[in-house]
Design an enzyme around this catalytic site. Structure first.
Site, PDB file in Angstrom:
ATOM      1  N   LEU A 122      58.981  48.640  58.504  1.00 48.27           N
ATOM      2  CA  LEU A 122      57.775  48.427  57.708  1.00 48.27           C
ATOM      3  C   LEU A 122      58.138  47.822  56.347  1.00 48.27           C
ATOM      4  O   LEU A 122      57.639  46.764  55.970  1.00 48.27           O
ATOM      5  CB  LEU A 122      57.049  49.781  57.533  1.00 48.27           C
ATOM      6  CG  LEU A 122      55.851  49.832  56.582  1.00 48.27           C
ATOM      7  CD1 LEU A 122      54.712  48.957  57.091  1.00 48.27           C
ATOM      8  CD2 LEU A 122      55.346  51.279  56.431  1.00 48.27           C
ATOM      9  N   GLU A 124      59.559  45.984  53.097  1.00 49.21           N
ATOM     10  CA  GLU A 124      60.061  44.628  52.830  1.00 49.21           C
ATOM     11  C   GLU A 124      60.526  44.546  51.382  1.00 49.21           C
ATOM     12  O   GLU A 124      60.195  45.434  50.576  1.00 49.21           O
ATOM     13  CB  GLU A 124      58.934  43.612  53.066  1.00 49.21           C
ATOM     14  CG  GLU A 124      58.440  43.632  54.499  1.00 49.21           C
ATOM     15  CD  GLU A 124      57.342  42.612  54.780  1.00 49.21           C
ATOM     16  OE1 GLU A 124      56.924  41.909  53.844  1.00 49.21           O
ATOM     17  OE2 GLU A 124      56.935  42.539  55.945  1.00 49.21           O
ATOM     18  N   ALA A 127      57.464  44.851  49.400  1.00 51.46           N
ATOM     19  CA  ALA A 127      56.441  45.813  49.838  1.00 51.46           C
ATOM     20  C   ALA A 127      57.081  47.123  50.242  1.00 51.46           C
ATOM     21  O   ALA A 127      57.656  47.245  51.325  1.00 51.46           O
ATOM     22  CB  ALA A 127      55.643  45.238  51.009  1.00 51.46           C
ATOM     23  N   GLN A 335      75.233  74.210  40.237  1.00 46.97           N
ATOM     24  CA  GLN A 335      75.394  75.037  39.041  1.00 46.97           C
ATOM     25  C   GLN A 335      76.103  76.350  39.367  1.00 46.97           C
ATOM     26  O   GLN A 335      77.019  76.777  38.653  1.00 46.97           O
ATOM     27  CB  GLN A 335      74.005  75.315  38.429  1.00 46.97           C
ATOM     28  CG  GLN A 335      74.051  75.754  36.987  1.00 46.97           C
ATOM     29  CD  GLN A 335      74.621  74.651  36.082  1.00 46.97           C
ATOM     30  OE1 GLN A 335      74.631  73.479  36.437  1.00 46.97           O
ATOM     31  NE2 GLN A 335      75.120  75.049  34.931  1.00 46.97           N
ATOM     32  N   HIS A 337      78.147  76.893  41.694  1.00 47.02           N
ATOM     33  CA  HIS A 337      79.549  76.610  42.014  1.00 47.02           C
ATOM     34  C   HIS A 337      80.368  76.164  40.792  1.00 47.02           C
ATOM     35  O   HIS A 337      81.583  75.955  40.901  1.00 47.02           O
ATOM     36  CB  HIS A 337      79.645  75.524  43.105  1.00 47.02           C
ATOM     37  CG  HIS A 337      79.358  76.033  44.490  1.00 47.02           C
ATOM     38  ND1 HIS A 337      78.104  76.385  44.923  1.00 47.02           N
ATOM     39  CD2 HIS A 337      80.189  76.260  45.546  1.00 47.02           C
ATOM     40  CE1 HIS A 337      78.153  76.780  46.171  1.00 47.02           C
ATOM     41  NE2 HIS A 337      79.407  76.728  46.590  1.00 47.02           N
ATOM     42  N   GLY A 339      82.377  74.123  38.113  1.00 50.35           N
ATOM     43  CA  GLY A 339      83.162  72.886  38.244  1.00 50.35           C
ATOM     44  C   GLY A 339      83.453  72.555  39.691  1.00 50.35           C
ATOM     45  O   GLY A 339      83.476  71.377  40.081  1.00 50.35           O
ATOM     46  N   GLU A 362      59.716  57.522  53.445  1.00 45.29           N
ATOM     47  CA  GLU A 362      58.481  57.967  54.119  1.00 45.29           C
ATOM     48  C   GLU A 362      57.438  58.405  53.084  1.00 45.29           C
ATOM     49  O   GLU A 362      56.726  59.393  53.279  1.00 45.29           O
ATOM     50  CB  GLU A 362      58.778  59.031  55.178  1.00 45.29           C
ATOM     51  CG  GLU A 362      59.633  58.434  56.307  1.00 45.29           C
ATOM     52  CD  GLU A 362      59.637  59.232  57.588  1.00 45.29           C
ATOM     53  OE1 GLU A 362      58.680  59.980  57.836  1.00 45.29           O
ATOM     54  OE2 GLU A 362      60.616  59.081  58.341  1.00 45.29           O
ATOM     55  N   SER A 365      57.463  60.786  46.189  1.00 46.24           N
ATOM     56  CA  SER A 365      56.703  61.943  45.706  1.00 46.24           C
ATOM     57  C   SER A 365      55.397  61.510  45.045  1.00 46.24           C
ATOM     58  O   SER A 365      54.366  62.159  45.197  1.00 46.24           O
ATOM     59  CB  SER A 365      57.544  62.749  44.705  1.00 46.24           C
ATOM     60  OG  SER A 365      58.563  63.443  45.395  1.00 46.24           O
TER      61      SER A 365
END
Ligand SMILES: Cc1cc2nc3c(=O)[nH]c(=O)nc-3n(C[C@H](O)[C@H](O)[C@H](O)COP(=O)(O)OP(=O)(O)OC[C@H]3O[C@@H](n4cnc5c(N)ncnc54)[C@H](O)[C@@H]3O)c2cc1C
Length: 384
Positions: A122, A124, A127, A335, A337, A339, A362, A365
């Site tokens: 769809l 382009e 577009a 965060q 985890h 570093g 698709e 937002s």
């Protein structure tokens, strides 16, 4: 599918994800490709045919059932689901929903078996969100159409056996009503591909430009046989696709939350597990809320979709929420985890990059917000 058979299938897919896909995630990342033997196993499991009716060789799952399996596939690297994604979703559903009987018999069995993959073309260069402004032209010439134009960012294009292609067949009809959906075999002369897109994440998932240079297809390849209905087909296909993507986002939220909780329980600082610090607990709790709300929205909207309710605005709400939610969950996972979360060795860094796309394709937002608000205003009697 009866509930017992479905429960067996779901367990099988869950095991497949845990035992075959998760252990191969790093390989996909390193090789930027999904191993062929995994694709063969996906075929054997029937994963390409989830959404194709049984009479055409698929599993004929309801949306609620499909969502549960896609949730499972969301618990691993994006690229695995991407192999089947366009064939299960946007690439085949135009034919399933609006195809003629002959088109269904011709194409669906080969798609369901995974012998052929389908792509959806769809977008382009000019577009994207404004999909009704596509310029790819399909000019009628006797019993055939001649197609000329360029498509951008087309997922699975180099692997596809067939394209569901949106093109402007009614040159004097501007906007949505001038567009038809065509079934275009990928080996038709005049089709060429750009180099694979170099993306932020989702290594192993393929997309690229597809160019159509005087590509001749029979007029009988218009989906549903009637020109000018392509945009409606595309929007119906995307409605279903957005539930599929929402389930995927939700699976990823749950995986990221699981990794965050484990790390918070194991990592010690100041002589105790970081999970004992209330500020870290806040991150975990917020991610649980996002993951739980996502699961609930997907289950609700899929059930109502199956019941035939008009749920486009709530599909948009679900896609908007779940894709934004997984972005927040991934950010918190990095965060938690510390570093290590910024390092390639820990998978949260990869998910953080991979899930970013969910807010874009698709329907971005902002486009989901537009759909939701327009529906509210329409219901209030204000036409927009
Ligand atoms: C990896 C990848 C795979 C893809 N796969 C496919 C595929 O298989 N098939 C296919 O057809 N397409 C595919 N796409 C295309 C995708 O659907 C589009 O990128 C998406 O719809 C956005 O269009 P765009 O990129 O042109 O952005 P634009 O439409 O140019 O948007 C740019 C910004 O403007 C905002 N914006 C635009 N219009 C409005 C508005 N009316 N109101 C408010 N904000 C607005 C957007 O939200 C966004 O923030 C893929 C894209 C990517 C990146």
């Amino acid at each position: 599918m009866d509930s017992e058979t479905f429960a067996l299938l779901r367990d099988t897919v869950r095991r497949f994800v845990d035992e075959r896909l998760i252990p191969n995630e790093d390989r996909v990342e390193d090789e930027d490709a999904v191993p062929e033997e995994i694709i063969a196993e996906m075929r054997e499991l029937g994963l390409f045919g989830l959404s194709i009716p049984e009479q055409y060789g698929g599993l004929g799952l309801t949306m609620a059932e499909e969502a549960q399996l896609i949730f499972e596939l969301g618990r691993t690297a994006f690229a695995f689901r991407s192999v089947i994604g366009t064939t299960v979703g946007i690439g085949s559903q135009g034919i399933v929903m609006s195809g003629t009987e002959a088109q269904k018999r011709d194409w669906l069995p080969r798609l369901a078996s995974g012998e052929l993959l389908a792509s959806f073309a769809l977008t382009e260069p000019h577009a994207g969100s404004d999909a009704a402004s596509i310029r790819t032209a399909a000019a009628r010439d006797g019993d055939v159409y001649r197609i000329n134009g360029n498509k951008r960012f087309i997922t699975n294009a180099p692997r596809a056996g067939v394209f569901t292609l949106m093109a402007r067949s009614e040159k004097d009809v501007p906007g949505a009503k001038g567009i038809s959906a065509f079934i275009v075999p990928a080996d038709t002369p005049g089709i060429s591909f750009g180099r694979p897109d170099r993306k932020m994440g989702q290594r192993g998932a393929i997309s690229c430009d597809v160019n159509f240079d005087d590509v001749v297809v029979p007029a009988a390849n218009i989906i549903g046989g009637e020109p000018g209905r392509g945009f409606v087909t595309a929007m119906q296909v995307l409605d279903r696709g957005r539930i599929h993507l929402s389930a995927l986002a939700t699976g990823m939220s749950h995986r990221l939350l699981g990794m965050s909780v484990r790390y918070a329980a194991e990592r010690q600082q100041f002589g105790q597990a970081i999970g004992t610090f209330q500020l870290v607990q806040g991150l975990l709790a917020d991610s649980r809320v996002d993951a739980y709300a996502s699961s609930t929205m997907v289950a609700d909207v899929a059930r109502r979709y199956d019941a035939g309710e008009q749920v486009s605005a709530d599909v948009a709400a679900t896609k908007y929420f779940t894709s934004e939610a997984v972005g927040r969950v991934a950010d918190r996972a990095v965060q938690v985890h510390g570093g290590a979360g910024y390092m390639r060795e820990y998978k949260v860094e990869r998910f953080y990059r991979d899930v970013r796309l969910l807010r874009i394709y698709e329907g971005t937002s902002q486009i989901q917000q537009t759909i939701i608000a327009r529906s509210l205003l329409r219901d209030a009697g204000l036409t927009t």
